[in-house]
Design an enzyme around this catalytic site. Structure first.
Site, PDB file in Angstrom:
ATOM      1  N   ASP A   8       0.572  -1.215  -0.140  1.00 27.50           N
ATOM      2  CA  ASP A   8      -0.346   0.101  -0.002  1.00 27.50           C
ATOM      3  C   ASP A   8       0.708   1.308  -0.064  1.00 27.50           C
ATOM      4  OD1 ASP A   8      -2.870   1.066   0.221  1.00 27.50           O
ATOM      5  OD2 ASP A   8      -1.778   1.677   2.830  1.00 27.50           O
ATOM      6  N   ASP A  10      -0.816   5.275   0.809  1.00 28.68           N
ATOM      7  CA  ASP A  10      -0.733   6.146   1.211  1.00 28.68           C
ATOM      8  C   ASP A  10      -1.015   5.822   3.228  1.00 28.68           C
ATOM      9  OD1 ASP A  10      -0.644   8.702   0.020  1.00 28.68           O
ATOM     10  OD2 ASP A  10      -2.489   7.431  -0.693  1.00 28.68           O
ATOM     11  N   LYS A 157      -7.666  -5.282  -3.681  1.00 29.29           N
ATOM     12  CA  LYS A 157      -7.016  -5.586  -3.970  1.00 29.29           C
ATOM     13  C   LYS A 157      -5.780  -7.028  -3.405  1.00 29.29           C
ATOM     14  CE  LYS A 157      -4.713  -1.095  -1.945  1.00 29.29           C
ATOM     15  NZ  LYS A 157      -4.338  -0.178  -0.555  1.00 29.29           N
ATOM     16  N   ASP A 180      -2.115  -0.584   5.827  1.00 31.14           N
ATOM     17  CA  ASP A 180      -2.536  -0.590   6.968  1.00 31.14           C
ATOM     18  C   ASP A 180      -3.827  -0.418   7.511  1.00 31.14           C
ATOM     19  OD1 ASP A 180      -2.125   1.928   4.587  1.00 31.14           O
ATOM     20  OD2 ASP A 180      -3.449   3.420   7.292  1.00 31.14           O
ATOM     21  N   ASP A 184      -6.610  -2.830   2.370  1.00 27.93           N
ATOM     22  CA  ASP A 184      -5.498  -3.121   2.876  1.00 27.93           C
ATOM     23  C   ASP A 184      -5.822  -5.093   3.130  1.00 27.93           C
ATOM     24  OD1 ASP A 184      -4.063  -1.817   1.228  1.00 27.93           O
ATOM     25  OD2 ASP A 184      -3.772  -1.240   3.947  1.00 27.93           O
TER      26      ASP A 184
END
Length: 234
Positions: A8, A10, A157, A180, A184
């Site tokens: 990831d 951000d 994802k 995070d 995710d």
């Protein structure tokens, strides 16, 4: 053997102000130079992901729009998952609902998105989710902490990573994934090793095999140094 890293951006490579960790950039370049494929997986647009990949130095393999799009290498075909039309219809329902409460929703990068819809996080994501459920709309609401996204069913994802792994000739057991946020979770669960950085939310931490002691980019560096210790001890 872990042959690829899917990460990831951000909140994982960056801090809350979206400043990318320079040590994370150095670690990514060490991995790439050693022949380890590094894939950026984000809610961001393809054009953003392309710029990031070029500047940092990966081969352009990306997962964008929270799994709504993915591509192997800069020159590979762009795969688009799901029907964005249902997301746009759901957004109009939310826009009407919140406008009646005096809140205008700000759509993000609409002209650059192929699969999902993203808008400013100026409303309660839980309230948006409640409206979607009440109207029985066929989308899910994702709160990344930076924006609210609407996605078609089955898009994530994790799903994109599984498809991408096939194209790359890899098993998902050969992938380490780092993240995070709630977008995710499927990715961490599908990877051979799922890592949550220390600032991850509780649900993401629960889905991970490992939670780092450090947050954001420092946590990413901690994870890759742990699993690729031979590369970083030279």
């Amino acid at each position: 053997m872990l042959r690829a890293v899917v990460t990831d951006v951000d909140g994982t490579l960056t801090d809350r102000r979206r400043r990318i960790n320079t040590a994370a950039i150095e670690a990514i370049r060490t991995l790439v130079d050693a022949g380890i494929t590094v894939v950026f997986a984000s809610g961001n647009t393809v054009c953003f992901m392309d710029s990031l990949s070029k500047m940092i130095g990966t081969d352009g393999t990306i997962i964008g729009e929270n799994g709504g799009v993915y591509r192997r290498g800069f020159s590979g075909p762009l795969h688009i998952a799901g029907d964005r039309k249902v997301c746009l219809e759901a957004f109009e329902v939310l826009r009407d609902y919140f406008s009646r409460k005096g809140v205008e929703l700000e759509l993000y990068s609409a002209q650059y998105r192929f699969a999902d819809v993203a808008f400013a996080r100026n409303v309660d994501p839980a309230e948006a989710q409640a409206v979607i459920q009440e109207q029985a709309l066929p989308v899910r609401v994702l709160d990344t902490g930076f924006a609210i996204h609407l996605q078609p069913p089955g898009v994530s994802k994790g799903a994109a990573m599984r498809e991408l792994a096939i194209e790359m000739g890899l098993s998902t057991s050969e992938i380490i994934a780092v993240g995070d946020s709630e977008n995710d979770i499927e990715m961490l669960a599908a990877a051979g090793v799922g890592v949550a950085v220390a600032n991850a939310n509780p649900a993401t931490r629960m889905a991970a095999d490992l939670v780092t002691t450090k947050p954001h980019g420092e946590g990413f560096v901690e994870a890759v140094k742990m699993y690729y210790s031979d590369l970083f001890s030279r």
